[in-house]
Design a protein around this motif. Structure first.
Motif, PDB file in Angstrom:
ATOM      1  N   ASN A 149      -5.320 -64.318  -8.449  1.00  0.00           N
ATOM      2  CA  ASN A 149      -5.711 -64.733  -9.799  1.00  0.00           C
ATOM      3  C   ASN A 149      -5.352 -63.694 -10.855  1.00  0.00           C
ATOM      4  N   TYR A 150      -4.914 -62.538 -10.426  1.00  0.00           N
ATOM      5  CA  TYR A 150      -4.630 -61.456 -11.389  1.00  0.00           C
ATOM      6  C   TYR A 150      -3.232 -60.878 -11.146  1.00  0.00           C
ATOM      7  N   ARG A 151      -2.263 -61.746 -11.039  1.00  0.00           N
ATOM      8  CA  ARG A 151      -0.902 -61.281 -10.764  1.00  0.00           C
ATOM      9  C   ARG A 151      -0.360 -60.400 -11.886  1.00  0.00           C
ATOM     10  N   GLN A 152      -0.896 -60.589 -13.093  1.00  0.00           N
ATOM     11  CA  GLN A 152      -0.433 -59.743 -14.195  1.00  0.00           C
ATOM     12  C   GLN A 152      -0.839 -58.289 -13.986  1.00  0.00           C
ATOM     13  N   ASP A 153      -1.777 -58.043 -13.047  1.00  0.00           N
ATOM     14  CA  ASP A 153      -2.250 -56.677 -12.792  1.00  0.00           C
ATOM     15  C   ASP A 153      -1.705 -56.121 -11.479  1.00  0.00           C
ATOM     16  N   TRP A 154      -0.633 -56.690 -10.971  1.00  0.00           N
ATOM     17  CA  TRP A 154       0.029 -56.135  -9.801  1.00  0.00           C
ATOM     18  C   TRP A 154       0.975 -55.023 -10.249  1.00  0.00           C
ATOM     19  N   PRO A 155       1.369 -54.071  -9.427  1.00  0.00           N
ATOM     20  CA  PRO A 155       1.185 -53.963  -7.983  1.00  0.00           C
ATOM     21  C   PRO A 155      -0.251 -53.589  -7.607  1.00  0.00           C
ATOM     22  N   VAL A 156      -0.556 -53.854  -6.323  1.00  0.00           N
ATOM     23  CA  VAL A 156      -1.896 -53.646  -5.792  1.00  0.00           C
ATOM     24  C   VAL A 156      -1.867 -52.467  -4.819  1.00  0.00           C
ATOM     25  N   LEU A 157      -2.821 -51.565  -4.978  1.00  0.00           N
ATOM     26  CA  LEU A 157      -2.993 -50.466  -4.023  1.00  0.00           C
ATOM     27  C   LEU A 157      -4.072 -50.866  -3.024  1.00  0.00           C
ATOM     28  N   VAL A 158      -3.741 -50.819  -1.737  1.00  0.00           N
ATOM     29  CA  VAL A 158      -4.698 -51.110  -0.672  1.00  0.00           C
ATOM     30  C   VAL A 158      -4.922 -49.826   0.121  1.00  0.00           C
ATOM     31  N   VAL A 159      -6.163 -49.355   0.148  1.00  0.00           N
ATOM     32  CA  VAL A 159      -6.522 -48.159   0.912  1.00  0.00           C
ATOM     33  C   VAL A 159      -7.361 -48.619   2.099  1.00  0.00           C
ATOM     34  N   ALA A 160      -6.929 -48.260   3.307  1.00  0.00           N
ATOM     35  CA  ALA A 160      -7.600 -48.714   4.520  1.00  0.00           C
ATOM     36  C   ALA A 160      -7.396 -47.681   5.620  1.00  0.00           C
ATOM     37  N   PRO A 161      -8.201 -47.731   6.674  1.00  0.00           N
ATOM     38  CA  PRO A 161      -7.942 -46.867   7.832  1.00  0.00           C
ATOM     39  C   PRO A 161      -6.539 -47.113   8.378  1.00  0.00           C
ATOM     40  N   THR A 162      -5.936 -46.092   8.937  1.00  0.00           N
ATOM     41  CA  THR A 162      -4.555 -46.170   9.411  1.00  0.00           C
ATOM     42  C   THR A 162      -4.338 -47.356  10.340  1.00  0.00           C
ATOM     43  N   GLU A 254     -13.086 -51.066   4.411  1.00  0.00           N
ATOM     44  CA  GLU A 254     -14.074 -50.187   5.061  1.00  0.00           C
ATOM     45  C   GLU A 254     -14.668 -49.220   4.027  1.00  0.00           C
ATOM     46  N   ALA A 255     -15.160 -49.787   2.935  1.00  0.00           N
ATOM     47  CA  ALA A 255     -15.582 -48.999   1.774  1.00  0.00           C
ATOM     48  C   ALA A 255     -16.819 -48.158   2.031  1.00  0.00           C
ATOM     49  N   HIS A 256     -17.518 -48.373   3.150  1.00  0.00           N
ATOM     50  CA  HIS A 256     -18.667 -47.506   3.445  1.00  0.00           C
ATOM     51  C   HIS A 256     -18.231 -46.063   3.643  1.00  0.00           C
ATOM     52  N   ALA A 257     -16.916 -45.831   3.737  1.00  0.00           N
ATOM     53  CA  ALA A 257     -16.409 -44.461   3.805  1.00  0.00           C
ATOM     54  C   ALA A 257     -16.688 -43.699   2.513  1.00  0.00           C
ATOM     55  N   LEU A 258     -17.051 -44.411   1.437  1.00  0.00           N
ATOM     56  CA  LEU A 258     -17.316 -43.769   0.144  1.00  0.00           C
ATOM     57  C   LEU A 258     -18.802 -43.555  -0.098  1.00  0.00           C
ATOM     58  N   LYS A 259     -19.599 -43.483   0.956  1.00  0.00           N
ATOM     59  CA  LYS A 259     -21.055 -43.459   0.796  1.00  0.00           C
ATOM     60  C   LYS A 259     -21.593 -42.126   0.309  1.00  0.00           C
ATOM     61  N   ASP A 260     -20.762 -41.089   0.268  1.00  0.00           N
ATOM     62  CA  ASP A 260     -21.243 -39.752  -0.098  1.00  0.00           C
ATOM     63  C   ASP A 260     -20.404 -39.208  -1.251  1.00  0.00           C
ATOM     64  N   PHE A 261     -21.059 -38.914  -2.375  1.00  0.00           N
ATOM     65  CA  PHE A 261     -20.345 -38.376  -3.542  1.00  0.00           C
ATOM     66  C   PHE A 261     -19.654 -37.053  -3.240  1.00  0.00           C
ATOM     67  N   LYS A 262     -20.148 -36.313  -2.240  1.00  0.00           N
ATOM     68  CA  LYS A 262     -19.642 -34.960  -1.999  1.00  0.00           C
ATOM     69  C   LYS A 262     -18.341 -34.921  -1.205  1.00  0.00           C
ATOM     70  N   THR A 263     -17.974 -36.019  -0.536  1.00  0.00           N
ATOM     71  CA  THR A 263     -16.773 -36.000   0.285  1.00  0.00           C
ATOM     72  C   THR A 263     -15.519 -36.051  -0.587  1.00  0.00           C
ATOM     73  N   GLN A 264     -14.432 -35.514  -0.056  1.00  0.00           N
ATOM     74  CA  GLN A 264     -13.189 -35.467  -0.811  1.00  0.00           C
ATOM     75  C   GLN A 264     -12.650 -36.864  -1.064  1.00  0.00           C
ATOM     76  N   ARG A 265     -12.825 -37.785  -0.096  1.00  0.00           N
ATOM     77  CA  ARG A 265     -12.291 -39.136  -0.288  1.00  0.00           C
ATOM     78  C   ARG A 265     -13.000 -39.835  -1.444  1.00  0.00           C
ATOM     79  N   THR A 266     -14.318 -39.625  -1.564  1.00  0.00           N
ATOM     80  CA  THR A 266     -15.046 -40.253  -2.669  1.00  0.00           C
ATOM     81  C   THR A 266     -14.650 -39.636  -3.996  1.00  0.00           C
ATOM     82  N   LYS A 267     -14.531 -38.308  -4.027  1.00  0.00           N
ATOM     83  CA  LYS A 267     -14.118 -37.628  -5.255  1.00  0.00           C
ATOM     84  C   LYS A 267     -12.728 -38.068  -5.702  1.00  0.00           C
ATOM     85  N   THR A 268     -11.865 -38.391  -4.747  1.00  0.00           N
ATOM     86  CA  THR A 268     -10.503 -38.789  -5.086  1.00  0.00           C
ATOM     87  C   THR A 268     -10.417 -40.247  -5.508  1.00  0.00           C
TER      88      THR A 268
END
Length: 637
Positions: A149-162, A254-268
């Motif tokens: 529904n939002y093709r005007q906002d592509w490209p899409v970044l998908v972040v997921a476990p390897t 798997e967004a529960h990986a962002l559950k802690d503000f202190k981790t580098q992945r959440t900060k990034t």
């Protein structure tokens, strides 16, 4: 008593919740501000920098930013007639603001009713949403339908476990066939060779979907001699599109990986999500650690910087059960845990304002029942001896730590690895009992079980013992044909080959899997039995692993899940099992609004088989009969 930050937070979040047509009255305040009020009487907000001489077009542009809505969904009406945008606001004269129903683009998607409802929920919130559906209910197709529904906002970044990147690529090609293969770029490494020199991998300008792992999008280049840079350079080029501009649509799996503000992945990742126009987060376990503190980072990621959130300490003080001290082995740290029972309803209400969730019980009446069984493994005193000794060492240390006077030296007498050594010793103690139980249940002549089975383990020693066991039972060269073995060290190509074999070959019945590396993203509904040779502290990890088989497509009449618990009362396994049950109950009350509902772990049937005995030694209730007393030894003359 509610803290002063909670009512305005609830009110602002509720603005995102309203679906369908919404009408707001407009009127001038005494101090010259423009007041927007819902027809229900609830105040929406006040705009102070809008004057009577402004046009409705200028007002609309301001409201688009303030309300975070789409241009085509906002209009002004006077009676039943639309108001011209070039008209000046003036005295308003009965003008109302209308936020219209969001149309849903089908785009070739064949959605189930609950999936369509989730897409509509996301579109009504301008594509910023947390998809909290239980594992196996098709969160991926929902996310792709929203993106369509939002093709005007592509490209899409998908972040997921390897391990999920290939699956994402397959799903995009399946559900969005108009996206060519070259329009999907999977980033597997940071560097590649160009003109005999290692240079950063470039994002292709033709890429419509860029798939990258957490490790790469967050990490840093560690190699020296990088062209146009030095060792340790940030992987920042993976966080922007090919033209150097921020991504306007971002999906976090798997967004529960962002559950802690202190981790580098959440900060990034949170700044990337704040910059994006659309942010789609996906997790079946939003309360991963059953702590209310897990919710605030997810809320911050979804709603961006559009709503002012309370500081983490104030949030946790109100919603968490306690601020508990933990001994790391080197020092004592405080960590917020649990959910305050008094405020569970309010936390659940806030969660529902930015998360859409369905459980399998709600939407899949045809899904087979899941039956959990707790298997009590019997260990000998010699096997449990090292575990008990290590437990006593930790207990004595904690007792001494509590008796230390306040302000004393930091605790440094017991390294943290000594605490974790308990679980390593327990793994070594129970590994033989695990194999004995597998032999009795699946390999004895009278077992008669011909199903496909998943076996999850964590420690290397248990994996090695299981591999030895299956080689002995099925033959030295049987791995990869009659059974598969996947750990965190298995290469992606070998992993895919083994999974294909397990799913397609009738003779391949067993899959030994790493609990942390294989508990997400895999569709293994060909199996109907799941065995946990080891437990872990996080209920979500076990739920994720169970959902590899208990999902859409499962054809078995029932699904069996076995928890192998070693030792008696007070053993590490028993303590962990009870803790998992408590955490699971808390998560159900907050996330699924299930009141007074015991954990499914507590309802699991208890089996206590004896070592080296066949399955027919169990009585009708699933219990092992009491052994007959031994005859006294004959006296020697």
């Amino acid at each position: 008593m509610e803290p002063n930050w909670l009512p305005p937070l609830r009110q602002q979040l509720s603005l995102r919740k309203k679906g369908g047509d919404r009408l707001c009255s407009l009127k001038w305040s005494s101090d010259g501000g423009l007041i927007l009020t819902l027809l229900s009487g609830d105040p929406l907000r006040t705009l102070t920098k809008v004057g009577r001489d402004a046009t409705f077009q200028e007002l609309k542009q301001k409201l688009l930013r303030e309300l975070n809505v789409e241009d085509r969904h906002l209009s002004f009406l006077r009676g039943a007639e639309p108001v011209g945008l070039d008209e000046r606001i003036g005295e308003l004269n009965g003008v109302v603001l209308q936020q219209q129903e969001v149309p849903l683009s089908e785009d070739g998607f064949s959605l189930l009713p609950y999936q369509r409802s989730a897409v509509e929920y996301a579109l009504q919130r301008a594509g910023r949403v947390l998809l909290g559906h239980e594992m196996g209910l098709g969160k991926t197709v929902i996310a792709l339908a929203v993106c369509a529904n939002y093709r005007q906002d592509w490209p899409v970044l998908v972040v997921a476990p390897t391990v999920l990147l290939n699956q994402w690529s397959d799903e995009i090609q399946r559900w969005l066939p108009d996206v060519p293969a070259e329009g999907i770029q999977v980033i597997r490494k940071v560097m590649h060779m160009k003109n005999k020199q290692k240079v950063p991998v470039e994002i292709r300008p033709t890429a419509q979907f860029v798939l990258v792992s957490y490790g790469l999008v967050v990490g840093q280049m560690q190699r020296k001699g990088v062209a146009n840079g030095t060792g340790g350079q940030s992987n920042g080029h993976l966080r922007v599109a090919a033209d150097g501009q921020p991504y306007r649509t971002v999906i976090i799996d798997e967004a529960h990986a962002l559950k802690d503000f202190k981790t580098q992945r959440t900060k990034t990742l949170i700044p990337i999500l704040h910059t994006a126009t659309r942010a789609i987060l996906m997790t079946g376990t939003p309360l991963a650690n059953s702590s209310a503190g897990d919710i605030l980072p997810l809320m911050a990621a979804v709603i961006g910087n559009r709503i002012r959130l309370p500081p983490l300490d104030k949030w946790c003080t109100h919603f968490c059960a306690e601020n508990r001290a933990f001994n790391t082995g080197y020092r004592t740290i405080n960590r917020w845990t649990g959910v305050c029972k008094e405020h569970e309803d309010k936390l659940s209400e806030l969660l529902r304002l930015f998360m859409v969730r369905r459980t399998k019980e709600e939407v899949l009446a045809e899904l087979p029942p899941k039956r959990r069984l707790k298997v009590h493994l019997e260990l000998t005193p010699s096997e449990m001896g090292p575990v008990a000794k290590q437990q006593q060492l930790v207990s004595d240390f904690e007792k001494a730590a509590k008796e230390r006077p306040e302000g004393g030296d930091e605790i440094d007498s017991l390294p943290s690895h000594e605490i974790m050594k308990i679980f390593k010793l327990l793994a070594e103690a129970k590994q033989t009992a695990v194999c004995d139980w597998l032999h009795t249940s699946f390999f004895d002549e009278q077992a008669g079980v011909k199903t496909k089975v998943l076996i999850f383990a964590h420690h290397k020693c248990v994996h090695d013992k299981l591999a030895e066991f299956f080689r002995k039972q099925l033959g030295e060269g049987s791995c990869g044909d009659l059974w598969v073995h996947i750990t965190g060290d298995t290469s992606p190509n070998e992993r895919n080959r083994q999974l294909t074999t397990f799913k397609s070959a009738d003779g391949c019945r067993f899959a030994v899997l790493a609990l942390t590396a294989c508990n997400t993203g895999l569709n293994l509904d060909i199996a109907d039995t799941c065995i946990f040779a080891e437990l872990c502290w996080t209920p979500s990890a076990l739920n994720q692993a169970e959902s590899r088989i208990h999902r859409m497509g499962q054809q078995a009449s029932r699904v069996l899940v076995y928890y192998l618990v070693a030792g008696g009362r007070g053993s590490p396994d028993e303590i962990m099992f009870n803790a998992l049950a408590r955490k699971s109950e808390t998560a159900s009350r907050v996330v699924d609004q299930e009141k007074d509902h015991p954990s499914a772990l507590r309802e699991s049937q208890l089996l206590t088989p004896k070592r080296k005995r066949r399955s027919n030694d169990l009585d009708d209730a699933g219990e092992t009969p009491e052994p007959k007393p031994k005859r006294p030894a004959r006296r020697q003359p």
